[in-house]
Design an enzyme around this catalytic site. Structure first.
Site, PDB file in Angstrom:
ATOM      1  CG  ASP A   1      -6.913  -1.708  -6.075  1.00  0.00           C
ATOM      2  OD1 ASP A   1      -7.322  -0.891  -5.231  1.00  0.00           O
ATOM      3  OD2 ASP A   1      -5.816  -2.289  -5.981  1.00  0.00           O
TER       4      ASP A   1
ATOM      5  CG  ASP B   1      -8.555   1.681  -1.824  1.00  0.00           C
ATOM      6  OD1 ASP B   1      -9.032   0.842  -1.041  1.00  0.00           O
ATOM      7  OD2 ASP B   1      -7.329   1.811  -2.012  1.00  0.00           O
ATOM      8  CD  GLU B   2      -8.942  -3.812  -2.233  1.00  0.00           C
ATOM      9  OE1 GLU B   2      -8.757  -4.628  -3.150  1.00  0.00           O
ATOM     10  OE2 GLU B   2      -8.220  -3.726  -1.241  1.00  0.00           O
TER      11      GLU B   2
END
Length: 367
Positions: free
Chosen positions: A14, A108-109
């Site tokens: 993350d 983003d993860e």
């Protein structure tokens, strides 16, 4: 029992305050300052906040007006999604150096299954550390990671030592880790559910574990079985490299609240047009149309209808949206309208469930 379940090595990576961190990276003058990506006007909404801003209670989905009230020095910048996507692609290339089993959740993860990996490394913790170092070297951004036996525990663990840290929960540590955890930190327990659990005297994983399955299903419906299993470390969902979307959506927030259904239809026509473009671009059709209405008091209402056939055209989307809108008069002025199409033709047909054999392994599994 965990020893009777297939144990995998799962990493959840993350990025730390991704959108805001990219902006601070590209503009050094913003480093160390409270920053919000999004709109700061009366209709603006925070998409992401830097850690400097989070100290003041600024967070995503918060109105720009409230964010500015909490942090008068807050700096707003407009989102640059093409730039975020560019950086995200650089990060994913690093993931694929280690495994093909990568399941992105957003820009983003992502989840990575490194049980068997391209480097032949035994330690998932060392893989996560290497990945984080490579991301920093390649992009100048920091990432946090959670490492454990399944996606649920890895996701929870990745938030444990943020920012720029990682947390490993080995097989023998899973149950104690979950028992001591505040129930509000369980992935899948939102604000409303967390408050409900608190009212029921469920404050930690241990408290949750004391409740029978029938009790949890009575109070939380279908989610009851999910809570019953995850607190026992049972989460069999695999990392899915080709994640199939369950719905496609488009929505619009208005500069001024609207009350006239005539104006709402006009706005829905534009939204249906945008949704049609997205569906055609991805060659997708669906059967379930959902109308989303967010009112001026920030309460949200959804209305859905499932058709007998697949649709993708703006005309049929708009026709169904009108029907849903006219089901009930809006209870307040409206700040946002959205349309989504679910029950897609991309969803695999469900086969009859197969009996899975449990795999017994020793807990000397290196993490």
């Amino acid at each position: 029992m965990l020893s009777e379940l297939p144990i995998r090595k799962i990493i959840h990576v993350d990025m730390d305050a991704f959108y805001a961190s990219v902006e601070q990276l590209d503009n050094p003058d913003l480093k160390g300052k409270p920053l919000a990506v999004g709109g700061g006007g009366k209709r603006g909404v925070v998409s992401a906040a830097s850690y400097e801003a989070r100290k003041f209670g600024v967070k995503s989905a918060m109105s720009g007006v409230l964010a500015k009230k909490r942090c008068p020095e807050l700096i707003f910048v407009k989102p640059r999604f093409s730039r975020y996507k560019e950086v995200s692609q650089q990060i994913r290339k690093i993931f694929f150096e280690y495994t093909e089993l990568v399941e992105p959740l957003s820009l983003d993860e992502a989840y990575l299954d490194v049980t068997k990996n391209k480097k032949g490394m035994l330690s998932a913790s060392l893989i996560a550390q290497e990945i984080r170092q490579k991301i920093l070297k390649k992009t100048g951004l920091t990432a946090s990671a959670g490492i454990s036996i399944n996606k649920f525990v890895a996701k929870v663990a990745s938030d444990y030592n943020k920012p720029n840290g990682q947390k490993t929960v080995a097989p023998e540590e899973v149950i104690p880790f979950l028992e001591e955890l505040d129930i509000r930190k369980f992935y899948g327990v939102g604000k409303v559910t967390g408050e409900k659990m608190y009212r029921l005297g469920i404050f930690t994983g241990m408290d949750l574990k004391q409740k029978e399955l029938t009790y949890l299903e009575k109070h939380f419906g279908k989610s009851g079985a999910y809570y019953y299993n995850v607190v026992r470390g049972i989460h069999l969902s695999k990392v899915k490299p080709n994640r199939i979307p369950k719905s496609v959506a488009a929505e619009r927030t208005f500069f001024d609240n609207i009350t006239s259904e005539v104006y709402m239809i006009e706005k829905l026509e534009h939204i249906a047009n945008e949704l049609e473009k997205r569906l055609k671009r991805n060659k997708i059709a669906g059967k379930t149309v959902t109308l989303k209405i967010k009112y001026s008091d920030f309460t949200t209402q959804t209305r859905s209808k499932t058709l007998a056939y697949f649709i993708a055209s703006k005309e049929l989307l708009l026709e169904t949206a009108k029907e849903l809108l006219y089901q009930e008069k809006p209870k307040n002025s409206v700040r946002l309208l959205g349309l989504s199409l679910g029950n897609l033709n991309t969803e695999p047909k469900k086969d009859k469930p197969k009996t899975q054999k449990s795999i017994s392994i020793q807990l000397r599994f290196e993490f």
